[in-house]
Structure formats: structure tokens, C-alpha cells
Design an enzyme around this catalytic site. Sequence first.
Site, short mmCIF file in Angstrom:
data_model
loop_
_atom_site.label_atom_id
_atom_site.label_comp_id
_atom_site.label_asym_id
_atom_site.label_seq_id
_atom_site.Cartn_x
_atom_site.Cartn_y
_atom_site.Cartn_z
N ASN A 132 2.95 1.37 4.20
CA ASN A 132 2.77 0.52 4.50
C ASN A 132 2.19 0.76 6.32
O ASN A 132 3.24 -0.22 7.33
CB ASN A 132 3.86 -0.36 4.68
CG ASN A 132 3.80 -1.65 5.15
OD1 ASN A 132 5.40 -2.22 5.37
ND2 ASN A 132 3.60 -2.40 4.70
N ASP A 146 -8.27 3.37 1.44
CA ASP A 146 -7.60 3.94 2.83
C ASP A 146 -8.06 4.22 4.32
O ASP A 146 -8.94 5.33 4.40
CB ASP A 146 -5.98 4.65 2.67
CG ASP A 146 -4.80 4.79 3.05
OD1 ASP A 146 -5.06 4.35 4.65
OD2 ASP A 146 -4.12 5.01 2.98
N CYS A 205 0.37 -0.87 -0.39
CA CYS A 205 0.23 0.27 -0.03
C CYS A 205 1.40 1.20 -0.48
O CYS A 205 1.87 1.07 -0.10
CB CYS A 205 -0.92 0.13 1.06
SG CYS A 205 -0.45 0.27 2.89
N CYS A 219 -1.57 0.40 7.37
CA CYS A 219 -3.03 0.22 7.59
C CYS A 219 -3.53 -1.59 6.25
O CYS A 219 -3.12 -1.87 7.17
CB CYS A 219 -3.90 0.86 6.89
SG CYS A 219 -3.47 2.26 7.74
N ARG A 220 -3.04 -0.85 5.27
CA ARG A 220 -3.85 -2.31 4.48
C ARG A 220 -3.00 -2.89 4.60
O ARG A 220 -3.30 -3.95 4.05
CB ARG A 220 -4.23 -1.33 3.03
CG ARG A 220 -5.06 -0.28 3.34
CD ARG A 220 -5.98 0.27 1.91
NE ARG A 220 -4.49 1.35 1.45
CZ ARG A 220 -4.40 2.11 0.39
NH1 ARG A 220 -5.02 1.94 -0.68
NH2 ARG A 220 -3.47 2.45 0.33
N SER A 221 -1.75 -2.68 4.63
CA SER A 221 -0.67 -3.58 3.43
C SER A 221 -0.83 -4.88 5.12
O SER A 221 -0.69 -5.61 4.84
CB SER A 221 0.15 -3.84 2.49
OG SER A 221 1.04 -2.50 3.08
#
Length: 143
Positions: A10, A117, A7, A12-14
Site C-alpha cells: 500500500n 510493482d 496491493c 506504490c500501486r494501490s
Amino acid sequence: MKVLFVCLGNICRSPSAEGVFREMSDVDTDSAGTAGWHVGKPPYGPMQEAAKRRGYDFSDLRARQFTAADFDRFDLIIGMDGSNIEDIEALRPSGNNTPVRRFTDYAPERGMSEVPDPYYTRDFDGALDLIEDCARGLKAAIS
């Protein structure tokens, strides 16, 4: 099989995708960000709290920046949105053919083109819902 989730920062999402997918499978996983703002930092606190309520603990993860060397280290690279995919592809070494896919491709029934995000939307639970669906689809696709 080695899968890298990517993301922007690095945090939150990934890392959430990495944490969720490592709980669902025995695949070797990692995560990275296309930007280096948060290198060395743990996942974002509110994201971790939302994940812990679902039984996921990825507090051991630390942010790192995506590099061209990742194309050789991983069998599949998963981006969270179109911008991430563009930034990943901009670093692709000549002649490399490592597949780069959008995470939402693994949950087409959701009708989403990206994982929003939650750092900006503040919808940590909604992001986790989508990440779990995509992770299930990815697991089915590589099994």
C-alpha cells in the site's frame, strides 16, 4: 459505489490507483495492502514524484492493511496481481459476495495479467501508464 484498491504494501500501486481514480471519477475510493509493513506511512517517494509530474497528488494517503471487514465496507475490491487476489480471498468472510477483480481486467487491450510493482521494477512511469489505462476502463465499466 465504494471501491478499494489493494496491493502488497500500500505504498506504490494501490495508492496510485486510488489517487488516479479519484481524479477521474466521483466514486468513493480507498486503498490497502495485504501486508502490514508500511502501515501509517505515505506513498513511496519516487512513486509520488512520478505521479506529481502527471498532475496527481496523493501525498495525503497513508498505508493501511486490508482486513476482512473491508468486504462489508466496499462494493468492489480491486487487486493489483494474483498474489494480492489470493491474499484478499483468504480473508473473505463466509457468505460474503463482494466482487474481487484484478485491475488489469479493465484494460484487456494491454495484455497484462498484473500491475508490476514499481517498488521492485523501478518503472514508476510504466506503472502509472498502466494504472491510468485500467482506471479509464474501470470508470467506463461502472458508469
